[in-house]
Design a protein around this motif. Sequence first.
Motif, mmCIF file in Angstrom:
data_model
loop_
_atom_site.group_PDB
_atom_site.id
_atom_site.type_symbol
_atom_site.label_atom_id
_atom_site.label_comp_id
_atom_site.label_asym_id
_atom_site.label_seq_id
_atom_site.Cartn_x
_atom_site.Cartn_y
_atom_site.Cartn_z
ATOM 1 N N HIS A 25 0.690 -1.268 -0.011
ATOM 2 C CA HIS A 25 0.048 0.123 -0.011
ATOM 3 C C HIS A 25 0.707 1.411 -0.076
ATOM 4 C CE1 HIS A 25 -3.632 -2.139 0.467
ATOM 5 N NE2 HIS A 25 -3.205 -2.914 1.607
ATOM 6 N N TRP A 197 -4.760 10.045 4.292
ATOM 7 C CA TRP A 197 -4.576 8.752 3.885
ATOM 8 C C TRP A 197 -4.082 7.855 4.947
ATOM 9 C CZ3 TRP A 197 -0.565 5.446 3.484
ATOM 10 C CH2 TRP A 197 -0.925 4.065 2.927
ATOM 11 N N LYS A 198 -4.634 6.651 5.258
ATOM 12 C CA LYS A 198 -4.261 5.819 6.343
ATOM 13 C C LYS A 198 -4.489 4.304 5.903
ATOM 14 C CE LYS A 198 -3.893 5.290 11.195
ATOM 15 N NZ LYS A 198 -3.955 3.785 11.398
ATOM 16 N N TRP A 199 -3.365 3.610 6.240
ATOM 17 C CA TRP A 199 -3.322 1.942 6.161
ATOM 18 C C TRP A 199 -2.565 1.443 7.287
ATOM 19 C CZ3 TRP A 199 0.398 -1.879 5.395
ATOM 20 C CH2 TRP A 199 -0.316 -3.156 5.178
#
Length: 210
Positions: A25, A197-199
Amino acid sequence: MTTPTAWQSADHALAYLSRADAIPHRTEGEAVLLSQVPLTVRRILDLGTGDGRLLALLKIDRPEANGIALDFSETMLTAARERFAPNPRVEVMAHNLEDPLPDLGPFEAIVSSFAIHHLADDRKQALYGEIYDRLAPGGIFCNLEHVASPTERLHRRFMQAIGFDPNHEDPSNQLVDVETQLQWLRNLGFIDVDCYWKWLEMALLIGVKP
């Protein structure tokens, strides 16, 4: 006096470069960062540039922008200089982020990718203040960063997802949760501050100087 870390080891730096492209990602976060930096920026500062990957991506659609890339690892600096050797608009400079940023003039964009989390928390906050001071009005700060998980279970899940043994972490990691860092940016005067954004433990933190 700064304290040597594993990142001054050629073996450690080369091991990171060998797996950087395979981090799950990562390209998603980079794509969001690229979408937020205006195409009209004239000067970009990349903090902890590594081999110059992020600055090179930014330069694809902003070929006329001038870039300065900072890092303190000789291995990373060598890789970045090789990458940017044909490009007279990019200057690669040795600088340890433990030390105050040099006065390099104003920038429309200051970016960083997986570097600032190696600093102690008080130095992180001081660095954010230095970034604010060096941004031109309307300038943007984008930090694609390794952040702390809210629980140990989620931390272990992240480590397993990227193929790392949770029992053998990088000892230089000093992770801070997203909301704490966003509040630091707000307190400095940044606007439009958010996690864009984040994962899991990868997050894109952005703020704009009024």
